[in-house]
Design a protein around this motif. Sequence first.
Motif, PDB file in Angstrom:
ATOM      1  N   PHE A  71      42.833  24.951  51.417  1.00  0.00           N
ATOM      2  CA  PHE A  71      43.104  26.007  52.649  1.00  0.00           C
ATOM      3  C   PHE A  71      44.487  26.061  53.132  1.00  0.00           C
ATOM      4  N   PRO A  72      45.265  26.518  52.950  1.00  0.00           N
ATOM      5  CA  PRO A  72      45.117  28.218  52.519  1.00  0.00           C
ATOM      6  C   PRO A  72      45.602  28.437  51.116  1.00  0.00           C
ATOM      7  N   THR A  73      46.121  27.508  50.285  1.00  0.00           N
ATOM      8  CA  THR A  73      46.813  27.929  49.352  1.00  0.00           C
ATOM      9  C   THR A  73      45.899  28.654  48.230  1.00  0.00           C
ATOM     10  N   PHE A  74      44.747  28.012  47.829  1.00  0.00           N
ATOM     11  CA  PHE A  74      43.994  28.564  46.642  1.00  0.00           C
ATOM     12  C   PHE A  74      43.054  29.400  47.175  1.00  0.00           C
ATOM     13  N   THR A  75      42.285  29.335  48.408  1.00  0.00           N
ATOM     14  CA  THR A  75      41.480  30.359  49.046  1.00  0.00           C
ATOM     15  C   THR A  75      42.196  31.466  49.383  1.00  0.00           C
ATOM     16  N   GLY A  76      43.376  31.347  50.111  1.00  0.00           N
ATOM     17  CA  GLY A  76      44.266  32.502  50.476  1.00  0.00           C
ATOM     18  C   GLY A  76      44.721  33.278  49.276  1.00  0.00           C
ATOM     19  N   ALA A  77      45.263  32.678  48.303  1.00  0.00           N
ATOM     20  CA  ALA A  77      45.815  33.314  47.184  1.00  0.00           C
ATOM     21  C   ALA A  77      44.645  34.182  46.296  1.00  0.00           C
ATOM     22  N   LEU A  78      43.440  33.480  46.257  1.00  0.00           N
ATOM     23  CA  LEU A  78      42.075  34.348  45.800  1.00  0.00           C
ATOM     24  C   LEU A  78      41.914  35.205  46.395  1.00  0.00           C
ATOM     25  N   LEU A  79      41.823  35.197  48.016  1.00  0.00           N
ATOM     26  CA  LEU A  79      41.433  36.486  48.667  1.00  0.00           C
ATOM     27  C   LEU A  79      42.453  37.478  48.404  1.00  0.00           C
ATOM     28  N   LEU A  80      43.758  37.130  48.565  1.00  0.00           N
ATOM     29  CA  LEU A  80      44.740  38.022  48.311  1.00  0.00           C
ATOM     30  C   LEU A  80      44.590  38.899  47.040  1.00  0.00           C
ATOM     31  N   VAL A  81      44.384  38.334  45.822  1.00  0.00           N
ATOM     32  CA  VAL A  81      44.018  38.989  44.877  1.00  0.00           C
ATOM     33  C   VAL A  81      42.826  39.894  44.535  1.00  0.00           C
ATOM     34  N   LEU A  82      41.695  39.460  45.218  1.00  0.00           N
ATOM     35  CA  LEU A  82      40.648  40.183  45.478  1.00  0.00           C
ATOM     36  C   LEU A  82      40.867  41.834  46.324  1.00  0.00           C
ATOM     37  N   VAL A  83      41.701  41.395  47.280  1.00  0.00           N
ATOM     38  CA  VAL A  83      41.976  42.747  48.081  1.00  0.00           C
ATOM     39  C   VAL A  83      42.777  43.365  47.188  1.00  0.00           C
ATOM     40  N   ALA A  84      43.927  43.062  46.368  1.00  0.00           N
ATOM     41  CA  ALA A  84      44.682  43.764  45.467  1.00  0.00           C
ATOM     42  C   ALA A  84      43.823  44.304  44.414  1.00  0.00           C
ATOM     43  N   LEU A  85      42.969  43.656  44.047  1.00  0.00           N
ATOM     44  CA  LEU A  85      41.978  44.231  42.794  1.00  0.00           C
ATOM     45  C   LEU A  85      41.341  45.475  43.363  1.00  0.00           C
ATOM     46  N   LEU A  86      40.768  45.478  44.481  1.00  0.00           N
ATOM     47  CA  LEU A  86      39.790  46.531  45.067  1.00  0.00           C
ATOM     48  C   LEU A  86      41.041  47.753  45.441  1.00  0.00           C
ATOM     49  N   TYR A  87      41.929  47.345  46.158  1.00  0.00           N
ATOM     50  CA  TYR A  87      42.918  48.307  46.817  1.00  0.00           C
ATOM     51  C   TYR A  87      43.779  49.002  45.821  1.00  0.00           C
ATOM     52  N   ASN A  88      44.300  48.244  44.768  1.00  0.00           N
ATOM     53  CA  ASN A  88      45.459  48.943  43.775  1.00  0.00           C
ATOM     54  C   ASN A  88      44.304  49.613  42.763  1.00  0.00           C
ATOM     55  N   ASN A  89      43.224  49.340  42.482  1.00  0.00           N
ATOM     56  CA  ASN A  89      42.196  50.231  41.698  1.00  0.00           C
ATOM     57  C   ASN A  89      41.549  51.364  42.444  1.00  0.00           C
ATOM     58  N   LEU A  90      41.491  51.438  43.920  1.00  0.00           N
ATOM     59  CA  LEU A  90      41.105  52.497  44.524  1.00  0.00           C
ATOM     60  C   LEU A  90      42.354  53.677  44.769  1.00  0.00           C
ATOM     61  N   SER A  91      43.390  52.990  45.004  1.00  0.00           N
ATOM     62  CA  SER A  91      44.619  53.958  45.240  1.00  0.00           C
ATOM     63  C   SER A  91      45.579  54.280  44.196  1.00  0.00           C
ATOM     64  N   ARG A  92      45.324  53.735  43.095  1.00  0.00           N
ATOM     65  CA  ARG A  92      46.170  54.169  41.881  1.00  0.00           C
ATOM     66  C   ARG A  92      45.439  54.675  40.774  1.00  0.00           C
ATOM     67  N   SER A  93      46.032  55.575  40.050  1.00  0.00           N
ATOM     68  CA  SER A  93      45.322  56.057  38.785  1.00  0.00           C
ATOM     69  C   SER A  93      45.494  54.558  37.531  1.00  0.00           C
ATOM     70  N   ALA A  94      46.502  53.951  37.632  1.00  0.00           N
ATOM     71  CA  ALA A  94      46.621  52.790  36.722  1.00  0.00           C
ATOM     72  C   ALA A  94      45.573  51.804  37.187  1.00  0.00           C
ATOM     73  N   SER A  95      45.210  50.956  35.987  1.00  0.00           N
ATOM     74  CA  SER A  95      44.212  49.926  36.616  1.00  0.00           C
ATOM     75  C   SER A  95      45.323  48.430  37.063  1.00  0.00           C
ATOM     76  N   TYR A  96      44.753  47.672  37.771  1.00  0.00           N
ATOM     77  CA  TYR A  96      45.022  46.493  37.933  1.00  0.00           C
ATOM     78  C   TYR A  96      44.072  45.422  37.839  1.00  0.00           C
ATOM     79  N   PRO A  97      44.357  44.270  37.158  1.00  0.00           N
ATOM     80  CA  PRO A  97      45.640  43.979  36.689  1.00  0.00           C
ATOM     81  C   PRO A  97      45.890  44.406  35.325  1.00  0.00           C
ATOM     82  N   LYS A  98      47.176  43.865  34.700  1.00  0.00           N
ATOM     83  CA  LYS A  98      47.330  44.322  33.452  1.00  0.00           C
ATOM     84  C   LYS A  98      46.641  43.092  32.463  1.00  0.00           C
ATOM     85  N   TYR A  99      46.769  42.235  33.127  1.00  0.00           N
ATOM     86  CA  TYR A  99      46.201  40.959  32.019  1.00  0.00           C
ATOM     87  C   TYR A  99      45.578  39.980  33.114  1.00  0.00           C
ATOM     88  N   TRP A 100      44.697  39.140  32.693  1.00  0.00           N
ATOM     89  CA  TRP A 100      44.248  38.100  33.314  1.00  0.00           C
ATOM     90  C   TRP A 100      44.959  36.672  32.815  1.00  0.00           C
TER      91      TRP A 100
END
Length: 169
Positions: free
Chosen positions: A140-169
């Motif tokens: 806290f905050p490094t791992f948990t914050g980064a993970l939550l940031l990625v979760l928001v990015a996964l939802l937001y980027n895939n809802l707001s764009r036609s391209a998929s996110y991520p490109k790879y894991w």
Amino acid sequence: MTDLLQKMRGDAAPLPAPHPVKNILLAGLGGFIAIAVLAGLADSLETVLIMGSFGASCVLVFGFPDAPFSQPRNVVAGHCISTLTGLVFLMFFGPVWWSVALAVCVAIMLMMASRTVHPPAGSNPVIVFLLQPGWDYLVFPTFTGALLLVLVALLYNNLSRSASYPKYW
């Protein structure tokens, strides 16, 4: 010496093309939502979930989600590797100028070697040296914050764009 000065003048390449207004607005909104989620959760859970470098992470994951630096493994692992490196150097060598410099150096090399480069995470050893936190800062905050940031990015980027996110894991 003249060769060095000539190189410093640059290549006179043209500026990159301007970003479409829609992309600018979507990137800004994504950053707002991500930091709002982290700050709101931190407030309600009474814990720390935000680091200064997360603002720069938002620039990448929402402004340039297709870039290698913006992929989830780079965001989470890059932040964790860099924070861990800062903590190790702080604990073993103390808060001296050469230790923070060496911590940044090693963090860069470790991210490059592990193929998890995330430029905002390069500031994490400096943040660690400024705050001088304990080992729990890695969770806290490094791992948990980064993970939550990625979760928001996964939802937001895939809802707001036609391209998929991520490109790879």
